[in-house]
Design an enzyme around this catalytic site. Structure first.
Site, short mmCIF file in Angstrom:
data_model
loop_
_atom_site.label_atom_id
_atom_site.label_comp_id
_atom_site.label_asym_id
_atom_site.label_seq_id
_atom_site.Cartn_x
_atom_site.Cartn_y
_atom_site.Cartn_z
N GLN A 92 0.86 -1.20 0.00
CA GLN A 92 0.00 0.00 0.00
C GLN A 92 0.89 1.24 0.00
OE1 GLN A 92 -2.58 0.34 3.41
NE2 GLN A 92 -3.62 2.16 2.63
N HIS A 98 -8.31 2.51 0.00
CA HIS A 98 -8.84 2.64 -1.36
C HIS A 98 -9.04 1.24 -1.94
CE1 HIS A 98 -4.44 2.92 -1.38
NE2 HIS A 98 -4.46 2.24 -2.52
N HIS A 100 -9.37 -0.93 -5.23
CA HIS A 100 -9.08 -0.95 -6.66
C HIS A 100 -10.17 -1.75 -7.38
CE1 HIS A 100 -4.70 0.26 -6.41
NE2 HIS A 100 -4.85 -0.22 -5.19
P1 AMP Z 1 -1.77 1.15 -3.54
O1 AMP Z 1 -0.47 0.60 -4.02
O2 AMP Z 1 -2.82 0.14 -3.31
O3 AMP Z 1 -1.57 2.08 -2.35
O4 AMP Z 1 -2.32 2.04 -4.73
C1 AMP Z 1 -2.24 3.42 -4.80
C2 AMP Z 1 -2.71 3.82 -6.15
O5 AMP Z 1 -2.96 5.20 -6.16
C3 AMP Z 1 -1.69 3.55 -7.26
O6 AMP Z 1 -2.28 2.65 -8.21
C4 AMP Z 1 -1.44 4.93 -7.85
O7 AMP Z 1 -1.30 4.90 -9.25
C5 AMP Z 1 -2.66 5.70 -7.42
N1 AMP Z 1 -2.47 7.14 -7.28
C6 AMP Z 1 -1.48 7.77 -6.63
N2 AMP Z 1 -1.66 9.10 -6.70
C7 AMP Z 1 -2.80 9.31 -7.40
C8 AMP Z 1 -3.52 10.47 -7.83
N3 AMP Z 1 -3.09 11.70 -7.52
N4 AMP Z 1 -4.64 10.30 -8.54
C9 AMP Z 1 -5.08 9.05 -8.85
N5 AMP Z 1 -4.46 7.93 -8.48
C10 AMP Z 1 -3.32 8.05 -7.77
#
Ligand code: AMP
Ligand code: ZN
Length: 137
Positions: A92, A98, A100
């Site tokens: 994470q 969040h 997905h």
């Molecule tokens: P995780 O690895 O589960 O924490 O996923 C975080 C996700 O947030 C990643 O897939 C990123 O590409 C996405 N992310 C990070 N910053 C942003 C942003 N400003 N807008 C949209 N998605 C984002």
């Protein structure tokens, strides 16, 4: 406020928003794993699933259920993989819960949730079951 998803929720930084609800916001992942990769987040900041209030948890999953069909149909996908990286050790990268939702196609080259694990286990199912039931209390 430094949390990037709180800033998106508050409209302080741009995002391709899919749904704005009283307790939940959904927007496109800026680095999509596939076209239509959506993130669904609670408006109230919570780092991990365990930190969600019952109300936030209800609202979050209701929105995931509501969007799963439109995300699939909107992209002409065959299904969706839905998942949460819960805690830094899981990968994470944004410490605001969040979910997905990633559209899937039969020939998309991606694996299943099972493929992220090397199946390293050492304990029996009854032993593990007892440990978790004890922790539940
Ligand atoms: P995780 O690895 O589960 O924490 O996923 C975080 C996700 O947030 C990643 O897939 C990123 O590409 C996405 N992310 C990070 N910053 C942003 C942003 N400003 N807008 C949209 N998605 C984002
Ligand atoms: Zn936040």
């Amino acid at each position: 406020m430094s949390c990037i998803f709180c800033r998106i929720v508050n409209g302080e930084i741009p995002a391709e928003v899919i749904a704005r609800e009283p307790d939940v916001v959904a927007f496109l992942d800026v680095q999509p794993l596939a076209d239509g990769h959506v993130l669904v987040v609670p408006r109230a900041h919570a780092a991990a699933v365990e930190d969600l209030s019952p109300e936030a948890a209800d609202a979050l999953f209701r929105t995931v259920v509501r969007l799963a069909g439109p995300v699939r149909e909107g992209l002409g996908a065959a299904g969706t993989t839905i998942g949460i990286n819960n805690g830094e050790a899981t990968g994470q990268t944004v410490p605001h819960v969040h979910v997905h939702i990633v559209p899937r196609w039969p020939d998309d080259g991606a694996g299943t949730v099972h493929t992220i694990f090397p199946r390293r286990t050492s304990r029996t199912l009854p032993d593990v079951g007892a440990a978790i039931r004890k922790a539940i209390g």
